[in-house]
Design an enzyme around this catalytic site. Structure first.
Site, PDB file in Angstrom:
ATOM      1  N   TYR A  25      36.106  37.005  42.680  1.00  0.00           N
ATOM      2  CA  TYR A  25      36.389  38.419  42.409  1.00  0.00           C
ATOM      3  C   TYR A  25      36.418  39.266  43.685  1.00  0.00           C
ATOM      4  O   TYR A  25      36.135  40.459  43.643  1.00  0.00           O
ATOM      5  CB  TYR A  25      35.339  38.979  41.442  1.00  0.00           C
ATOM      6  CG  TYR A  25      35.555  38.552  39.996  1.00  0.00           C
ATOM      7  CD1 TYR A  25      36.746  38.857  39.323  1.00  0.00           C
ATOM      8  CD2 TYR A  25      34.570  37.860  39.299  1.00  0.00           C
ATOM      9  CE1 TYR A  25      36.942  38.477  37.993  1.00  0.00           C
ATOM     10  CE2 TYR A  25      34.767  37.478  37.970  1.00  0.00           C
ATOM     11  CZ  TYR A  25      35.954  37.792  37.323  1.00  0.00           C
ATOM     12  OH  TYR A  25      36.147  37.426  36.015  1.00  0.00           O
ATOM     13  N   HIS A  85      38.924  34.809  31.109  1.00  0.00           N
ATOM     14  CA  HIS A  85      39.641  35.215  32.324  1.00  0.00           C
ATOM     15  C   HIS A  85      40.958  34.464  32.412  1.00  0.00           C
ATOM     16  O   HIS A  85      41.038  33.295  32.033  1.00  0.00           O
ATOM     17  CB  HIS A  85      38.807  34.876  33.576  1.00  0.00           C
ATOM     18  CG  HIS A  85      39.608  34.952  34.853  1.00  0.00           C
ATOM     19  ND1 HIS A  85      39.823  36.141  35.514  1.00  0.00           N
ATOM     20  CD2 HIS A  85      40.300  33.996  35.532  1.00  0.00           C
ATOM     21  CE1 HIS A  85      40.604  35.903  36.568  1.00  0.00           C
ATOM     22  NE2 HIS A  85      40.900  34.611  36.601  1.00  0.00           N
TER      23      HIS A  85
HETATM   24  P1  ADP Z   1      41.353  41.046  34.321  1.00  0.00           P
HETATM   25  O1  ADP Z   1      40.155  40.161  34.085  1.00  0.00           O
HETATM   26  O2  ADP Z   1      41.994  41.472  33.021  1.00  0.00           O
HETATM   27  O3  ADP Z   1      42.328  40.485  35.320  1.00  0.00           O
HETATM   28  P2  ADP Z   1      40.274  42.828  36.391  1.00  0.00           P
HETATM   29  O4  ADP Z   1      40.678  41.825  37.425  1.00  0.00           O
HETATM   30  O5  ADP Z   1      40.650  44.255  36.610  1.00  0.00           O
HETATM   31  O6  ADP Z   1      40.805  42.430  34.940  1.00  0.00           O
HETATM   32  O7  ADP Z   1      38.696  42.802  36.221  1.00  0.00           O
HETATM   33  C1  ADP Z   1      37.994  41.587  36.234  1.00  0.00           C
HETATM   34  C2  ADP Z   1      36.909  41.627  35.209  1.00  0.00           C
HETATM   35  O8  ADP Z   1      35.985  42.647  35.567  1.00  0.00           O
HETATM   36  C3  ADP Z   1      37.365  42.021  33.791  1.00  0.00           C
HETATM   37  O9  ADP Z   1      37.888  40.949  33.060  1.00  0.00           O
HETATM   38  C4  ADP Z   1      36.071  42.547  33.209  1.00  0.00           C
HETATM   39  O10 ADP Z   1      35.218  41.461  32.809  1.00  0.00           O
HETATM   40  C5  ADP Z   1      35.431  43.228  34.392  1.00  0.00           C
HETATM   41  N1  ADP Z   1      35.724  44.665  34.402  1.00  0.00           N
HETATM   42  C6  ADP Z   1      36.912  45.252  34.650  1.00  0.00           C
HETATM   43  N2  ADP Z   1      36.839  46.591  34.552  1.00  0.00           N
HETATM   44  C7  ADP Z   1      35.536  46.860  34.239  1.00  0.00           C
HETATM   45  C8  ADP Z   1      34.795  48.057  33.999  1.00  0.00           C
HETATM   46  N3  ADP Z   1      35.376  49.254  34.061  1.00  0.00           N
HETATM   47  N4  ADP Z   1      33.489  47.926  33.687  1.00  0.00           N
HETATM   48  C9  ADP Z   1      32.886  46.734  33.628  1.00  0.00           C
HETATM   49  N5  ADP Z   1      33.518  45.569  33.840  1.00  0.00           N
HETATM   50  C10 ADP Z   1      34.845  45.623  34.135  1.00  0.00           C
END
Ligand code: ADP
Length: 169
Positions: A69, A135
């Site tokens: 991440y 994910h």
């Molecule tokens: P995705 O997983 O849909 O690709 P992102 O890469 O933006 O989305 O975010 C990674 C992960 O972080 C999300 O799947 C979620 O578990 C967490 N996340 C994203 N936005 C938030 C938020 N505003 N508050 C808490 N956790 C979040």
């Protein structure tokens, strides 16, 4: 060490990830494993017609998760995300097929379950963005990076599927 692993794997995995050889990285997050959704999620990808090329159950280290991440490291939820993702076992998978990255994102739904349509995994099985069950890589480049991070080369299998001619013309 994780950075070394990524560099090593990136050298091993060539650029042949196009057409029906495209691959994506899917993981069932700790809440998905605890809630016994592994079978459901695998089932959806199998029924769709994608090919499973790698899968394992593991306890992710904070180091691996911070690397996974890394693009979100400035976000306010970054440390709670790493904590959530290391709170129990996860299942990591590599799935292969035509446009699998894009299709998998559609099958998952939106990041926020409230924005996800019924019929998607997040639309059907969860409520909060911070417990969103699954994910999936957001691009072919992310998929290559993530598969390299979570899998050794020998853990990814090339195999012939008997249903292939019924899925691809
Ligand atoms: P995705 O997983 O849909 O690709 P992102 O890469 O933006 O989305 O975010 C990674 C992960 O972080 C999300 O799947 C979620 O578990 C967490 N996340 C994203 N936005 C938030 C938020 N505003 N508050 C808490 N956790 C979040």
């Amino acid at each position: 060490p994780v950075a070394d692993l990524v560099a090593k794997q990136s050298r091993i995995i060539e650029s042949g990830w196009t057409g029906s050889n495209e691959r994506t990285f899917i993981s069932v997050k700790p809440d998905g494993v605890q809630r016994r959704l592994v079978g459901e999620i695998v089932h959806r990808f199998e029924r769709k017609g994608f090919k499973l090329v790698g899968m394992k159950l593991l306890q992710a280290s904070a180091e691996q998760l911070r690397e996974h991440y890394r693009d979100l490291s400035e976000k306010p939820f970054y440390s709670s995300l790493v904590k959530y993702m290391s709170s129990g076992p996860i299942v990591v998978m590599a799935w292969q097929g035509h446009d699998v990255v894009k299709s998998a994102r559609k099958m998952l739904g939106e990041t926020n379950p409230a924005d996800s349509l019924p019929g998607t995994i997040r639309g059907d099985f969860c409520v909060e963005v911070s417990r969103n069950v699954v994910h999936g890589s957001d691009s072919v480049e992310s998929a290559q990076r993530e598969i390299s991070l979570w899998f050794e080369h020998h853990e990814l299998l090339c195999w012939e599927e008997c249903s292939q001619p019924w899925i691809y013309a």
